[in-house]
Design a protein around this motif. Structure first.
Motif, PDB file in Angstrom:
ATOM      1  N   THR A 110      -0.719   4.874  -1.672  1.00 20.68           N
ATOM      2  CA  THR A 110      -1.989   5.562  -1.394  1.00 20.68           C
ATOM      3  C   THR A 110      -3.004   4.577  -0.828  1.00 20.68           C
ATOM      4  O   THR A 110      -3.950   4.963  -0.166  1.00 20.68           O
TER       5      THR A 110
ATOM      6  N   GLU B 228      10.646   1.962  -3.033  1.00 23.04           N
ATOM      7  CA  GLU B 228       9.859   3.116  -3.514  1.00 23.04           C
ATOM      8  C   GLU B 228       8.400   2.729  -3.778  1.00 23.04           C
ATOM      9  O   GLU B 228       8.123   1.645  -4.273  1.00 23.04           O
TER      10      GLU B 228
ATOM     11  N   GLY C 214      -4.844   2.767  -2.872  1.00 22.99           N
ATOM     12  CA  GLY C 214      -5.883   2.619  -3.895  1.00 22.99           C
ATOM     13  C   GLY C 214      -5.953   1.192  -4.445  1.00 22.99           C
ATOM     14  O   GLY C 214      -7.038   0.636  -4.610  1.00 22.99           O
TER      15      GLY C 214
ATOM     16  N   ALA D  56       0.843  -1.202   0.000  1.00 25.07           N
ATOM     17  CA  ALA D  56       0.000   0.000   0.000  1.00 25.07           C
ATOM     18  C   ALA D  56       0.871   1.241   0.000  1.00 25.07           C
ATOM     19  O   ALA D  56       1.805   1.365   0.796  1.00 25.07           O
TER      20      ALA D  56
HETATM   21  N1  PMP Z   1       4.477  -0.015  -5.764  1.00 26.11           N
HETATM   22  C1  PMP Z   1       4.931   1.026  -6.489  1.00 26.11           C
HETATM   23  C2  PMP Z   1       6.265   0.902  -7.177  1.00 26.11           C
HETATM   24  C3  PMP Z   1       4.180   2.215  -6.568  1.00 26.11           C
HETATM   25  O1  PMP Z   1       4.659   3.260  -7.296  1.00 26.11           O
HETATM   26  C4  PMP Z   1       2.955   2.294  -5.893  1.00 26.11           C
HETATM   27  C5  PMP Z   1       2.166   3.580  -5.948  1.00 26.11           C
HETATM   28  N2  PMP Z   1       2.649   4.550  -5.055  1.00 26.11           N
HETATM   29  C6  PMP Z   1       2.519   1.193  -5.129  1.00 26.11           C
HETATM   30  C7  PMP Z   1       3.311   0.045  -5.114  1.00 26.11           C
HETATM   31  C8  PMP Z   1       1.269   1.210  -4.282  1.00 26.11           C
HETATM   32  O2  PMP Z   1       0.098   1.489  -4.974  1.00 26.11           O
HETATM   33  P1  PMP Z   1      -1.072   2.253  -4.267  1.00 26.11           P
HETATM   34  O3  PMP Z   1      -0.744   3.719  -4.274  1.00 26.11           O
HETATM   35  O4  PMP Z   1      -2.274   1.950  -5.113  1.00 26.11           O
HETATM   36  O5  PMP Z   1      -1.221   1.753  -2.875  1.00 26.11           O
END
Ligand code: PMP
Length: 364
Positions: free
Chosen positions: A211, A258, A213, A209
């Protein structure tokens, strides 16, 4: 159906008739209107070699989000947030889209912006890789780097700098992945639907996680379909505070993985959907990402490694014959000068290189 061009290309070469290469294994899709139509519909791939190596009694399937057009899961929300804002009349081509991001959402938005004719400004902490910066620049985005240590609510943070630019620049708009319902909805409507069609049952979902989303959107749809029979497992890096119970978050510190983890709880992260959280550290995440590449041929980024490392930590508690789905969010392309490089791994203490003597032994 025989492939006509192959027949022409191979003219004059003696072939069995019909030659097996003249037949297509999968249906071919008609030409796309633009590259934006190549977002979503990613493959789900079984991790047979890792299952075997780890002696797992359950099945592991990986959702290959690194195969999206812009190279990550965040392409889905880039196009979805832009198109939902267009439908609401909030933006139109020629406007400036500003977004605070760890990079991948920026790439998703910049891709949509390039094709649809928007300007794009991305605010991004220094920690994020040069590869992401260069891709963003190539897509025509302007980049503003912010200090990694800045707390989310300090004036120098990528989030606050975006707010300031939004006030200064006329006809600019922040899509705001942290609170925009189109973020989890993109995953509720597409990523989750695809998984449900790709495998006959999902018992466990493991996802990182940022964000939130991705995990909230997929998790909500799976919960609606499979009720209490699906377990949603969240992966959170050591140093972040997203995991529950709070006692798991032993320290707030910087880390090198990251895209996942934060020092605040984003509004789109619905923690009530998540049954269990697992904490992972940089070392185990980078090692696991390299295993996904080396053992399964999946060209993933570091947070995909966190996801696998999280699964391996709970593997002993998973009953036989369960079906587990892992989300692999982005691609090795973003980290060529980072964990993909042996030198970087060694400099950062993540790799124990064989001694020169062992190298020589190999050479002979
Ligand atoms: N892994 C990477 C490399 C990302 O760039 C992101 C987005 N920040 C995520 C995982 C997590 O996705 P989310 O924002 O939907 O939780």
């Amino acid at each position: 159906k025989p492939c006509q061009w192959a027949k022409v290309a191979l003219q004059g070469i003696e072939l069995e008739d019909p030659h097996p290469h003249m037949f297509l294994k999968e249906p071919i899709f008609p030409a796309k209107d633009s590259i934006l139509d190549c977002i979503g519909n990613t493959p789900l791939v079984r991790l047979r070699r890792i299952e075997q190596a780890e002696n797992l009694s359950f099945e592991v399937y990986a959702k290959c989000e690194f195969m999206n057009a812009g190279g990550s899961v965040k392409d889905r929300i880039g196009i979805r947030m832009v198109e939902d804002a267009e439908k609401k009349g909030l933006i139109k081509p020629g406007y400036t889209l500003i977004e605070p991001t760890s990079g991948n959402t920026g790439i998703g938005i910049a891709l949509a912006a390039a094709v649809k004719g928007y300007n794009c400004i991305i605010t991004m902490p220094e920690k994020m890789s040069e590869e992401k910066v260069n891709i963003l620049k190539a897509l025509g985005a302007e980049i503003v780097r912010t200090p990694t240590e800045a707390a989310y609510n300090s004036p120098e943070s990528h989030i606050q700098v975006a707010q300031r630019l939004n006030k200064e620049i006329p006809n600019s708009f922040i899509l705001d992945q942290y609170s925009n319902p189109s973020n989890p909805l993109a995953h509720y409507d597409s990523t989750a639907e695809e998984i449900i069609q790709q495998v006959d049952r999902v018992d466990i979902l493991v996802a990182g996680a940022g964000t939130g989303g991705t995990i909230s959107g997929i998790g909500r749809k799976l919960r609606e379909i499979y009720k209490k029979n699906v377990q949603i497992v969240g992966v959170d890096p050591v140093g972040s505070i997203l995991a529950q119970p709070d006692s798991l978050n032993t320290e707030i510190c910087s880390y090198k993985i990251e895209g996942i983890g934060y020092d605040f709880i984003p509004r789109v992260l619905d923690r009530s959907i998540i049954d269990t959280w697992v904490k992972t550290n940089d070392y185990e995440s980078f090692q696991a990402a390299r295993r996904l590449i080396r053992e399964e041929g999946l060209l993933v980024g570091g947070s995909s490694g966190s996801c696998l490392a999280g699964l391996l930590k709970i593997a002993k508690d998973i009953p036989p014959n369960k079906k587990v789905v892992l989300i692999l969010p982005d691609s090795s392309r973003n980290y060529m000068s980072k964990f993909i490089s042996d030198d970087w791994m060694e400099q950062n203490g993540f790799l124990e290189r064989p001694s020169p003597l062992e190298h020589e032994t190999w050479a002979y």
